[in-house]
Write an enzyme that holds these catalytic residues in place. Structure first.
Site, short mmCIF file in Angstrom:
data_model
loop_
_atom_site.label_atom_id
_atom_site.label_comp_id
_atom_site.label_asym_id
_atom_site.label_seq_id
_atom_site.Cartn_x
_atom_site.Cartn_y
_atom_site.Cartn_z
N LYS A 176 62.59 -0.05 142.10
CA LYS A 176 63.35 -0.87 141.25
C LYS A 176 62.70 -2.32 141.74
O LYS A 176 62.63 -3.06 140.65
CB LYS A 176 64.80 -0.75 141.59
CG LYS A 176 65.49 -2.01 140.93
CD LYS A 176 67.07 -1.70 141.23
CE LYS A 176 67.56 -2.29 142.47
NZ LYS A 176 67.97 -3.74 142.64
N ASN A 177 62.86 -2.64 142.87
CA ASN A 177 62.61 -3.95 143.46
C ASN A 177 60.94 -4.52 143.36
O ASN A 177 60.70 -5.68 143.57
CB ASN A 177 63.12 -4.13 144.75
CG ASN A 177 64.95 -4.18 144.84
OD1 ASN A 177 65.51 -4.23 143.57
ND2 ASN A 177 65.36 -4.09 145.85
N ARG A 222 71.52 -9.89 138.87
CA ARG A 222 71.36 -11.33 139.44
C ARG A 222 69.82 -11.39 139.48
O ARG A 222 69.15 -12.59 139.59
CB ARG A 222 71.93 -11.55 140.73
CG ARG A 222 71.86 -10.43 141.80
CD ARG A 222 72.48 -10.91 143.00
NE ARG A 222 71.98 -12.21 143.53
CZ ARG A 222 72.50 -13.36 143.49
NH1 ARG A 222 73.56 -13.24 142.94
NH2 ARG A 222 72.07 -14.23 143.90
N CYS A 263 77.96 -11.88 144.42
CA CYS A 263 78.30 -10.66 144.21
C CYS A 263 79.07 -10.23 145.46
O CYS A 263 79.39 -10.89 146.39
CB CYS A 263 77.11 -9.79 143.89
SG CYS A 263 76.21 -9.37 145.25
N ARG A 282 75.15 -15.20 147.97
CA ARG A 282 73.84 -14.92 147.30
C ARG A 282 73.24 -16.13 146.42
O ARG A 282 73.10 -16.22 145.20
CB ARG A 282 73.69 -13.70 146.42
CG ARG A 282 73.99 -12.63 147.38
CD ARG A 282 73.93 -11.37 146.72
NE ARG A 282 72.44 -11.01 146.72
CZ ARG A 282 71.79 -9.90 146.07
NH1 ARG A 282 72.74 -9.06 145.53
NH2 ARG A 282 70.58 -9.75 145.80
N PRO A 283 73.30 -17.53 147.08
CA PRO A 283 73.01 -18.57 146.48
C PRO A 283 71.12 -18.62 146.01
O PRO A 283 70.68 -17.59 146.57
CB PRO A 283 72.94 -19.78 147.30
CG PRO A 283 73.06 -19.01 148.83
CD PRO A 283 73.77 -17.37 148.47
N ASP A 322 69.59 -21.53 146.06
CA ASP A 322 69.39 -22.88 146.19
C ASP A 322 67.84 -23.04 146.63
O ASP A 322 67.22 -24.01 146.37
CB ASP A 322 70.20 -23.44 147.47
CG ASP A 322 70.09 -22.77 148.60
OD1 ASP A 322 70.31 -21.32 148.32
OD2 ASP A 322 70.01 -23.21 149.80
N ASP A 375 69.14 -2.69 152.67
CA ASP A 375 69.25 -1.92 151.45
C ASP A 375 69.46 -0.22 152.01
O ASP A 375 69.91 0.57 151.12
CB ASP A 375 68.30 -1.95 150.66
CG ASP A 375 68.42 -3.25 149.65
OD1 ASP A 375 67.48 -3.50 148.96
OD2 ASP A 375 69.36 -4.00 150.02
N ARG A 408 72.20 1.84 138.62
CA ARG A 408 71.33 0.61 138.44
C ARG A 408 69.95 0.92 139.35
O ARG A 408 69.02 0.17 138.90
CB ARG A 408 72.02 -0.51 138.87
CG ARG A 408 73.24 -0.83 138.46
CD ARG A 408 73.67 -2.08 138.64
NE ARG A 408 72.89 -3.23 139.17
CZ ARG A 408 72.89 -4.54 139.61
NH1 ARG A 408 74.07 -4.85 140.05
NH2 ARG A 408 72.07 -5.19 139.56
C1 EPZ Z 1 66.39 -8.97 147.29
O1 EPZ Z 1 67.57 -9.35 146.91
C2 EPZ Z 1 66.54 -7.48 146.93
N1 EPZ Z 1 66.73 -7.41 145.32
C3 EPZ Z 1 67.99 -6.82 147.39
O2 EPZ Z 1 68.00 -5.65 146.90
C4 EPZ Z 1 67.69 -6.84 149.00
O3 EPZ Z 1 69.01 -6.50 149.44
C5 EPZ Z 1 67.45 -8.28 149.36
O4 EPZ Z 1 66.31 -8.70 148.68
C6 EPZ Z 1 67.26 -8.38 151.02
O5 EPZ Z 1 65.99 -7.36 151.32
C7 EPZ Z 1 65.68 -7.49 144.80
O6 EPZ Z 1 64.55 -7.52 145.07
C8 EPZ Z 1 65.88 -7.65 143.07
P1 EPZ Z 1 67.29 -12.59 149.44
P2 EPZ Z 1 67.51 -11.27 147.09
O7 EPZ Z 1 66.82 -13.78 148.66
O8 EPZ Z 1 66.03 -11.92 146.91
C9 EPZ Z 1 70.16 -15.89 151.25
C10 EPZ Z 1 69.18 -3.69 146.10
O9 EPZ Z 1 70.32 -3.12 146.43
N2 EPZ Z 1 69.65 -16.67 150.37
O10 EPZ Z 1 65.99 -12.11 150.50
O11 EPZ Z 1 68.38 -11.76 146.31
C11 EPZ Z 1 70.89 -14.91 150.61
O12 EPZ Z 1 72.16 -15.42 150.44
C12 EPZ Z 1 69.40 -5.02 146.13
O13 EPZ Z 1 68.05 -3.31 145.69
C13 EPZ Z 1 69.85 -18.21 150.29
O14 EPZ Z 1 70.80 -18.61 151.08
O15 EPZ Z 1 67.57 -11.36 148.70
C14 EPZ Z 1 70.93 -13.85 151.78
O16 EPZ Z 1 71.87 -14.13 152.97
C15 EPZ Z 1 70.66 -5.76 146.86
N3 EPZ Z 1 69.35 -18.96 149.33
C16 EPZ Z 1 69.61 -13.98 152.26
O17 EPZ Z 1 68.98 -15.05 152.05
C17 EPZ Z 1 68.36 -18.43 148.61
O18 EPZ Z 1 68.12 -19.47 147.69
C18 EPZ Z 1 68.70 -12.68 151.67
O19 EPZ Z 1 68.39 -12.99 150.21
C19 EPZ Z 1 68.26 -17.34 148.52
C20 EPZ Z 1 68.51 -16.18 149.28
#
Ligand code: EPZ
Length: 440
Positions: free
Chosen positions: A22-23, A112, A136, A141-142, A144, A324, A416
């Site tokens: 999926k990812n 998202r 969520c 999950r900002p 920024d 995950d 999903r």
């Molecule tokens: C990806 O989400 C995956 N989704 C998530 O899988 C996975 O849990 C996550 O990476 C961590 O491995 C997809 O690939 C579609 P991050 P993502 O940005 O990219 C903070 C599933 O179940 N952050 O690496 O949204 C954020 O808050 C899903 O398949 C900021 O602060 O995760 C978090 O604490 C769930 N600002 C941390 O980084 C930003 O601009 C990790 O988030 C971006 C992120």
């Protein structure tokens, strides 16, 4: 709404094939907004893929399911969109060059990952209007980091009425230093940089295999990318991309989920279509708990751990133990001898499944970002509620090993990210059925 009814305690035996990731599929599909045509194989039949295809259609991308039609493995009347119809996993994708650039709230709020349209839209249409994804259950999950990076590349971004309005006179290559190795942030910037003018470097980039798969796909279309899979990626902008045919990598979280199922109840389960080198952190934890997996090429064979022992782990960005997989390892820890500990370092609120597992007899205490698991529990079937995708998978595993019957409500979450999981488990001997939940 659909629910799963599980009768626990039945051993799992036989062979299961892991679906496409999926990812990896989502960013590759969104990269179609960079223009041109391509063919994708091994696209998983998932609700999030259906949502992405609907959003791409609204943004002017035509997608067509190709190949010999075969009944979807999960054919059934209660299945979510895309799972009831025939599914081949083979798609032709072509951007029709439309002027559309808006990702509406009603689609973004359900997934998202829709923010992955920002980078390619800015790169090619120089305009994007995307609903803010909002938080969520697992955290705020900002995005920024995504937005600041695009501003550095020459985008002007404002936020009004819950929408991100972004435009640019043309993205320019820049030096981007990520404060955190965000996965979709790295993917968004990577896609934007592919058509930007000049060279972009991403420091502290995410190293997840799904980032590598996106980069390999873009390289196959003529992009110029070096260092994907390391913390420093360099992209030299090109003017356009050519056609290609590409197969999505395997889903390492689905593979990990079935490995835990085998460790709980396996009587020799063969998991096919896996690259063990991409799930070493999961295998290491299972080995520490007493598992004896046999690796042969792209197949891992595993039986139930006779006397599982507790262990400790913290979730980390790749190559650390994936967040995950956190919900899925807890049922195994719950029945293991001795205590275990899980520290969740990626998301701030990813233990909602623990309360439901405790209702099934687990003995897990949450202290901030740490879960302390007292082992030796005998799990009992119960009626529980799924809260998010991976929590649902954890509850399915708990139900499989629990004594008696478990009903898991709101399994639309699991649809999903898992392709026909109940069919695959049933084929291994699990007693699991999808039922229509009695609505109140
Ligand atoms: C990806 O989400 C995956 N989704 C998530 O899988 C996975 O849990 C996550 O990476 C961590 O491995 C997809 O690939 C579609 P991050 P993502 O940005 O990219 C903070 C599933 O179940 N952050 O690496 O949204 C954020 O808050 C899903 O398949 C900021 O602060 O995760 C978090 O604490 C769930 N600002 C941390 O980084 C930003 O601009 C990790 O988030 C971006 C992120």
């Amino acid at each position: 709404m659909d629910a799963f009814r599980i009768v626990g305690g039945h051993p799992l035996r036989g062979t299961v094939k892991v679906s496409g990731s999926k990812n990896a599929a989502l960013p590759i599909l969104f990269s179609s907004l960079l223009g041109g045509n391509f063919t994708l194989r091994n696209v998983p039949c998932l609700r999030d893929v259906q949502t992405t295809l609907s959003l791409l259609k609204q943004l002017g991308v035509a997608t067509e399911s190709l190949g010999e039609k075969k009944p979807s493995p999960s054919k059934g009347k209660h299945l979510p969109a895309g799972q009831g119809q025939e599914w081949t996993g083979l798609f032709s994708i072509s951007d029709q060059g439309g002027a559309e650039y808006e990702a509406p709230y009603d689609l973004v709020r359900t997934m998202r990952a829709s923010v992955l349209c920002l980078g390619p839209l800015l790169a090619r249409k120089r305009r994007a209007r995307v609903s803010l994804p909002g938080g969520c259950l697992i955290g705020a999950r900002p995005i920024d980091i995504h937005l600041k990076s695009f501003e550095k590349m020459g985008a002007r971004i404002t936020i009004h009425h819950g929408y991100i309005d972004a435009e640019t006179k043309g993205l320019k290559g820049s030096e981007i230093i990520l404060p955190y190795p965000t996965v979709t942030g790295t993917e968004n910037i990577l896609m934007a940089a592919v058509l930007a003018r000049g060279t972009t470097t991403i420091q502290n980039a995410a190293k997840e295999p799904e980032v590598i798969d996106l980069a390999n796909f873009l390289l196959a279309r003529g992009a110029k990318i070096k260092g994907a899979g390391t913390s420093s990626i360099t992209i030299e902008g090109v003017t356009d991309l050519h056609d290609t045919e590409y197969a999505i990598m395997f889903d390492r979280i689905e593979a990990g989920t079935f490995l835990v199922g085998a460790a709980l109840l396996g009587d020799r389960v063969r998991i096919e279509g896996v690259d063990p080198s991409r799930i070493t952190s999961i295998l290491r934890v299972l080995l520490n708990m007493g598992a004896e997996p046999i690796m042969e090429g792209d197949t891992i064979t595993l039986g139930a751990i006779a006397n599982p022992v507790g262990t400790s782990l913290r979730t980390l960005p790749y190559p650390g133990f994936p967040t995950d997989m956190q919900a899925q390892i807890l049922p195994l820890m719950a029945i293991s001898k001795g205590a275990s500990s899980v520290i969740e370092t990626v998301f701030e609120n990813r233990f909602t499944h623990v309360m439901e597992m405790n209702r099934m007899g687990a003995d897990i205490e949450i202290h901030g970002s740490q879960a302390i698991v007292r082992g030796g529990s005998r799990l009992e079937g119960a009626t529980v509620m799924a809260s998010d995708l991976r929590a649902s998978a954890g509850l399915v595993l708990a139900g499989l090993v629990a004594e008696g019957e478990t009903e898991i409500k709101r399994v639309y979450h699991i649809d999903r990210g898992y392709e026909a999981i109940e069919k695959k488990l049933e084929s291994l001997g699990a007693r699991i059925k999808r039922i229509q939940e009695d609505l109140p």
